[in-house]
Scaffold this motif. Structure first.
Motif, PDB file in Angstrom:
ATOM      1  N   PHE A  48       0.826  -1.209   0.000  1.00  0.00           N
ATOM      2  CA  PHE A  48       0.000   0.000   0.000  1.00  0.00           C
ATOM      3  C   PHE A  48       0.863   1.262   0.000  1.00  0.00           C
ATOM      4  O   PHE A  48       0.595   2.222  -0.729  1.00  0.00           O
ATOM      5  CB  PHE A  48      -0.919   0.012   1.234  1.00  0.00           C
ATOM      6  N   LEU A  49       1.927   1.252   0.823  1.00  0.00           N
ATOM      7  CA  LEU A  49       2.664   2.507   0.971  1.00  0.00           C
ATOM      8  C   LEU A  49       3.743   2.716  -0.087  1.00  0.00           C
ATOM      9  O   LEU A  49       4.216   3.847  -0.277  1.00  0.00           O
ATOM     10  CB  LEU A  49       3.259   2.628   2.381  1.00  0.00           C
ATOM     11  N   ALA A  50       4.115   1.663  -0.815  1.00  0.00           N
ATOM     12  CA  ALA A  50       5.197   1.799  -1.803  1.00  0.00           C
ATOM     13  C   ALA A  50       4.937   2.901  -2.841  1.00  0.00           C
ATOM     14  O   ALA A  50       5.795   3.775  -3.042  1.00  0.00           O
ATOM     15  CB  ALA A  50       5.466   0.465  -2.483  1.00  0.00           C
ATOM     16  N   PRO A  51       3.761   2.907  -3.509  1.00  0.00           N
ATOM     17  CA  PRO A  51       3.531   3.982  -4.498  1.00  0.00           C
ATOM     18  C   PRO A  51       3.507   5.366  -3.858  1.00  0.00           C
ATOM     19  O   PRO A  51       4.027   6.327  -4.428  1.00  0.00           O
ATOM     20  CB  PRO A  51       2.147   3.658  -5.080  1.00  0.00           C
ATOM     21  N   ILE A  52       2.947   5.452  -2.630  1.00  0.00           N
ATOM     22  CA  ILE A  52       2.881   6.754  -1.954  1.00  0.00           C
ATOM     23  C   ILE A  52       4.287   7.262  -1.659  1.00  0.00           C
ATOM     24  O   ILE A  52       4.597   8.445  -1.828  1.00  0.00           O
ATOM     25  CB  ILE A  52       2.070   6.651  -0.648  1.00  0.00           C
ATOM     26  N   ALA A  53       5.164   6.332  -1.236  1.00  0.00           N
ATOM     27  CA  ALA A  53       6.539   6.727  -0.919  1.00  0.00           C
ATOM     28  C   ALA A  53       7.245   7.267  -2.161  1.00  0.00           C
ATOM     29  O   ALA A  53       7.935   8.292  -2.097  1.00  0.00           O
ATOM     30  CB  ALA A  53       7.299   5.540  -0.336  1.00  0.00           C
ATOM     31  N   VAL A  54       7.064   6.597  -3.303  1.00  0.00           N
ATOM     32  CA  VAL A  54       7.784   7.014  -4.520  1.00  0.00           C
ATOM     33  C   VAL A  54       7.215   8.320  -5.066  1.00  0.00           C
ATOM     34  O   VAL A  54       7.965   9.268  -5.332  1.00  0.00           O
ATOM     35  CB  VAL A  54       7.723   5.896  -5.584  1.00  0.00           C
ATOM     36  N   ILE A  55       5.887   8.372  -5.227  1.00  0.00           N
ATOM     37  CA  ILE A  55       5.294   9.616  -5.746  1.00  0.00           C
ATOM     38  C   ILE A  55       5.552  10.745  -4.746  1.00  0.00           C
ATOM     39  O   ILE A  55       5.841  11.883  -5.136  1.00  0.00           O
ATOM     40  CB  ILE A  55       3.774   9.449  -6.012  1.00  0.00           C
ATOM     41  N   GLY A  56       5.500  10.416  -3.445  1.00  0.00           N
ATOM     42  CA  GLY A  56       5.774  11.411  -2.405  1.00  0.00           C
ATOM     43  C   GLY A  56       7.189  11.963  -2.507  1.00  0.00           C
ATOM     44  O   GLY A  56       7.412  13.156  -2.296  1.00  0.00           O
ATOM     45  N   ALA A  57       8.148  11.089  -2.839  1.00  0.00           N
ATOM     46  CA  ALA A  57       9.527  11.556  -3.008  1.00  0.00           C
ATOM     47  C   ALA A  57       9.618  12.533  -4.185  1.00  0.00           C
ATOM     48  O   ALA A  57      10.271  13.580  -4.105  1.00  0.00           O
ATOM     49  CB  ALA A  57      10.466  10.375  -3.227  1.00  0.00           C
ATOM     50  N   GLY A  58       8.919  12.181  -5.270  1.00  0.00           N
ATOM     51  CA  GLY A  58       8.899  13.084  -6.440  1.00  0.00           C
ATOM     52  C   GLY A  58       8.271  14.422  -6.090  1.00  0.00           C
ATOM     53  O   GLY A  58       8.776  15.479  -6.474  1.00  0.00           O
ATOM     54  N   GLU A  59       7.167  14.376  -5.331  1.00  0.00           N
ATOM     55  CA  GLU A  59       6.504  15.620  -4.926  1.00  0.00           C
ATOM     56  C   GLU A  59       7.396  16.424  -3.991  1.00  0.00           C
ATOM     57  O   GLU A  59       7.418  17.656  -4.048  1.00  0.00           O
ATOM     58  CB  GLU A  59       5.162  15.323  -4.238  1.00  0.00           C
ATOM     59  N   ALA A  60       8.144  15.726  -3.119  1.00  0.00           N
ATOM     60  CA  ALA A  60       9.037  16.439  -2.197  1.00  0.00           C
ATOM     61  C   ALA A  60      10.069  17.240  -2.988  1.00  0.00           C
ATOM     62  O   ALA A  60      10.383  18.383  -2.640  1.00  0.00           O
ATOM     63  CB  ALA A  60       9.716  15.456  -1.247  1.00  0.00           C
ATOM     64  N   CYS A  63       9.755  13.660 -11.385  1.00  0.00           N
ATOM     65  CA  CYS A  63       8.521  13.287 -10.696  1.00  0.00           C
ATOM     66  C   CYS A  63       7.638  12.411 -11.576  1.00  0.00           C
ATOM     67  O   CYS A  63       7.154  11.360 -11.146  1.00  0.00           O
ATOM     68  CB  CYS A  63       7.776  14.544 -10.248  1.00  0.00           C
ATOM     69  N   SER A  64       7.431  12.802 -12.841  1.00  0.00           N
ATOM     70  CA  SER A  64       6.587  12.005 -13.745  1.00  0.00           C
ATOM     71  C   SER A  64       7.194  10.640 -14.001  1.00  0.00           C
ATOM     72  O   SER A  64       6.482   9.635 -14.031  1.00  0.00           O
ATOM     73  CB  SER A  64       6.456  12.701 -15.106  1.00  0.00           C
ATOM     74  N   THR A  65       8.502  10.593 -14.201  1.00  0.00           N
ATOM     75  CA  THR A  65       9.146   9.345 -14.592  1.00  0.00           C
ATOM     76  C   THR A  65       9.087   8.308 -13.479  1.00  0.00           C
ATOM     77  O   THR A  65       8.734   7.150 -13.730  1.00  0.00           O
ATOM     78  CB  THR A  65      10.613   9.604 -14.992  1.00  0.00           C
ATOM     79  N   ILE A  66       9.398   8.723 -12.244  1.00  0.00           N
ATOM     80  CA  ILE A  66       9.368   7.733 -11.159  1.00  0.00           C
ATOM     81  C   ILE A  66       7.929   7.338 -10.829  1.00  0.00           C
ATOM     82  O   ILE A  66       7.671   6.195 -10.471  1.00  0.00           O
ATOM     83  CB  ILE A  66      10.130   8.207  -9.896  1.00  0.00           C
ATOM     84  N   SER A  67       6.978   8.262 -10.993  1.00  0.00           N
ATOM     85  CA  SER A  67       5.563   7.913 -10.781  1.00  0.00           C
ATOM     86  C   SER A  67       5.133   6.861 -11.803  1.00  0.00           C
ATOM     87  O   SER A  67       4.422   5.912 -11.466  1.00  0.00           O
ATOM     88  CB  SER A  67       4.682   9.156 -10.898  1.00  0.00           C
ATOM     89  N   ALA A  68       5.550   7.046 -13.059  1.00  0.00           N
ATOM     90  CA  ALA A  68       5.202   6.086 -14.105  1.00  0.00           C
ATOM     91  C   ALA A  68       5.823   4.723 -13.817  1.00  0.00           C
ATOM     92  O   ALA A  68       5.181   3.683 -13.966  1.00  0.00           O
ATOM     93  CB  ALA A  68       5.675   6.606 -15.464  1.00  0.00           C
ATOM     94  N   LEU A  69       7.081   4.724 -13.376  1.00  0.00           N
ATOM     95  CA  LEU A  69       7.776   3.453 -13.134  1.00  0.00           C
ATOM     96  C   LEU A  69       7.106   2.670 -12.003  1.00  0.00           C
ATOM     97  O   LEU A  69       6.814   1.482 -12.152  1.00  0.00           O
ATOM     98  CB  LEU A  69       9.254   3.725 -12.805  1.00  0.00           C
ATOM     99  N   ILE A  70       6.816   3.344 -10.880  1.00  0.00           N
ATOM    100  CA  ILE A  70       6.180   2.621  -9.772  1.00  0.00           C
ATOM    101  C   ILE A  70       4.746   2.249 -10.172  1.00  0.00           C
ATOM    102  O   ILE A  70       4.211   1.240  -9.701  1.00  0.00           O
ATOM    103  CB  ILE A  70       6.247   3.422  -8.447  1.00  0.00           C
TER     104      ILE A  70
END
Lengths: 350, 284
Positions: free
Chosen positions: A73-85, A243-250
């Motif tokens: 559950f938290l994996a996508p949030i962590a990755v997209i969250g890192a991009g947003e950070a 941000c877009s690229t890591i969101s797409a990958l996860i």
């Protein structure tokens, strides 16, 4: 003007000899103090507290199966969250990151299933497309001087529209046979390992690389950074690309695990969770301050809350309310603890 | 008045031996006939100026007289419409701030150009960070920290913790960090645009000591400030800029605050009178 007396210019101005530097000027800080002074300290305390609460009040929370569920559950949030950070630190935001997370798996599906491309090639093409999408967000924002809130809100709807058009609103089953499938998402821990790897890379980029310093500078003092020679426009565009690229990958990893593509989800929930994770972790919405470790712990807090309340069997109507209240409480606690810590250490310094 | 007055057309011949340095040595920086207009506004109309080695030159003049424009041309931020710049006798063209930096000209901007959220040592290397290989260009934090302490020592400034964020520093300390950044790479010419602006008396005196310390070590500098008392304390020579030209070039030792003030007032009266005459002529 806190301590003007600490600026000491040496000797009589006429004296040509430089005054020898005072010995041991930068005292080593105690390890405990270095930990408490970190911005992530407060949210870490919150995470531990929540973990202990659910571990002690339920029997099902601690265990292999639930940890798999929790991390997935938290994996996508962590990755997209890192991009947003990263983007928030640069003084921008990407509202379309969650939609990229949902949409680019479709691109991957079209390339493998309809076009018959090998998995690796399809991933690369999907990610390059995602990078171009991020570049478009960044160029619209910086070159046309639009607020990123507006550009990415527009691109969110546009991308969602493209997803509906190309899928005709139907769900697809994503089946990746063999080792590729396991690596991508079918192995229980693969998604969280991907997330961990990506978060580490983004950590190095924001906190340990030249680009990261330029991100902070662009978000902290745009004009000053440019005067000092930072190419602020280029820096911001690359932050959108990241941000877009890591969101797409996860997203591709997540879709592979679920084996399902659902155009009914527009990704806004993931996007809001990700921004919440970044902000409760200590990243400022005003730019110039961000922490990847904080965003990761923030995603853990959201994950523990979500999963813990599910296990406790909280009524579905109450669920959303409690989640919202808990996010607010975590944020308030974070700010207050941080303030108290800073006040404490300042008083010691005097 | 012992200061020699320069006609508005800029008839001084810098470097010909008759200039204030007098003894025929090549000045470190020489500016000839610099003009710059922004649209309809003429900011500079043929400025001649020279800076001798180890000298502190002060630029004084009203707001809008062209002081900042001149500094921004010398540091490569603006490009002049016409005129020439010579550095150590060789003609130079600066395409950017970075370009001018490579030639050894650095600036302390009025807004300081610091990032409050970053530690001191990152600010000292902003835009010129030290990195090691690899595609990520990771930062050499250790080297930057060590060198930062040395740069601050070099200008004899002591700041308790190099890791402190600039946000936590006082105005004077921030100014010192900005000066250390500009002087850290052995600059030939240092430009200081209003280094004492918006600063309390106590902090001003610290920065004045800092600038004097640099001058004592032979750093050539151009300083802009409005405060005559400060300028007489800091500078070897003063140039008054009026309506886009250098109207007066004088050694500080040859004049006084009173003399300069009365000169400025008379110039101002002249302007007002000319303005009235022009008005009345236009009315005719």
């Amino acid at each position: 003007m806190a301590e003007p007396a600490t600026l000491v210019t040496g000797g009589p101005p006429a004296g040509p000899e430089p005054v020898p530097p005072p010995a041991g000027r930068a005292p080593r800080r105690l390890p405990i103090r270095r930990i408490v002074e970190r911005r992530e300290a407060a949210i870490f305390v919150v995470a531990v507290g929540l973990f202990l609460y659910f571990a002690l009040s339920t029997t099902a929370f601690v265990g292999y199966n639930n940890f798999v569920t929790l991390t997935q559950f938290l994996a996508p949030i962590a990755v997209i969250g890192a991009g947003e950070a990263v983007l928030l630190t640069a003084g921008e935001v990407d509202l379309s990151a969650g939609t990229a997370f949902i949409f680019f798996p479709f691109v991957f599906y079209y390339l493998t299933t309809n076009e018959g491309l090998p998995v690796a090639a399809a991933i690369i093409i999907a990610l390059v497309t995602a990078a171009l999408f991020g570049m478009l967000n960044g160029m619209l924002t910086t070159l046309l001087e639009l607020p990123s809130f507006v550009t990415t809100l527009g691109s969110l709807f546009a991308l969602d529209g493209i997803m509906e058009i190309t899928s005709n609103g139907t769900q697809f089953n994503l089946v990746i046979p063999g080792a590729g499938g396991s690596i991508l998402g079918l192995y229980s821990w693969s998604e969280v390992l991907w997330a961990l790897g990506l978060v580490v890379v983004v950590y190095l980029i924001l906190h340990r690389s030249r680009f990261g310093i330029h991100v902070v500078a662009s978000g902290g003092n745009l004009v000053g950074a440019a005067e000092a020679g930072v190419k602020t426009t280029r820096v911001k565009i690359w932050a959108f690309v990241l941000c877009s690229t890591i969101s797409a990958l996860i997203g591709i990893v997540d879709a592979s695990r679920l084996s399902l593509l659902d155009p009914g989800n527009d990704g806004t929930t993931e996007m809001f969770y990700a921004i919440a994770a970044a902000v409760i972790g200590g990243t400022a919405l005003t730019g110039g301050r961000g922490t990847i470790v904080g965003a990761a712990i923030g995603s853990v807090v959201l994950g523990i809350l979500y999963d813990g309340m599910y296990i406790k069997g909280v009524n579905a109507y109450w669920f959303q309310f409690i989640l919202g209240a808990a996010i607010l409480a975590a944020m308030v606690l974070n700010v207050q603890l941080r303030r108290a810590a800073v006040r404490h250490w300042r008083s010691l310094r005097r | 008045m012992s200061a020699h007055e320069v006609p508005a057309e800029g008839a001084t011949q810098p470097g010909d031996g008759s200039g204030p340095s007098g003894n025929g040595t090549e000045p470190i920086l020489r500016v000839e006939g610099i003009s710059k207009r922004f649209g309809a506004v003429v900011a500079l109309r043929g400025v001649d100026l020279q800076l001798n080695a180890g000298e502190v030159l002060g630029l004084v003049g009203d707001n809008g007289a062209g002081k900042s424009t001149l500094v921004k041309i010398i540091c490569g931020f603006h490009q002049p419409d016409s005129g020439r710049i010579f550095l150590e006798g060789r003609q130079v063209h600066f395409r950017s701030v970075e370009d001018a930096r490579h030639h050894g000209i650095d600036t302390v901007y009025q807004d300081l150009a610091l990032v409050p959220q970053l530690p001191i040592y990152y600010n000292l290397f902003l835009g010129r960070e030290l990195t090691f290989g690899g595609p990520l260009r990771l930062l050499s934090q250790h080297r930057m920290r060590r060198l930062s302490e040395r740069y601050l020592d070099d200008i004899q400034v002591s700041i308790p913790d190099i890791n402190a964020e600039v946000e936590t520093l006082s105005g004077g300390q921030r100014q010192a960090v900005a000066v250390a950044r500009a002087t850290r790479s052995q600059v030939k010419v240092l430009l200081l645009d209003e280094p004492l602006a918006a600063m309390g008396a106590k902090e001003s005196s610290l920065i004045i000591d800092l600038i004097k310390g640099l001058a004592a070590r032979g750093q050539a500098m151009i300083v802009i400030d409005h405060n005559y008392t400060h300028m007489f304390e800091l500078c070897d020579r003063l140039n008054i800029i009026e309506q886009g030209v250098v109207s007066l070039d004088t050694k500080v030792a040859d004049t006084s605050i009173e003399e300069l003030t009365s000169y400025m007032v008379s110039q101002y009266r002249k302007q007002v009178t000319t303005g009235r005459e022009e008005l009345s002529e236009a009315g005719r």
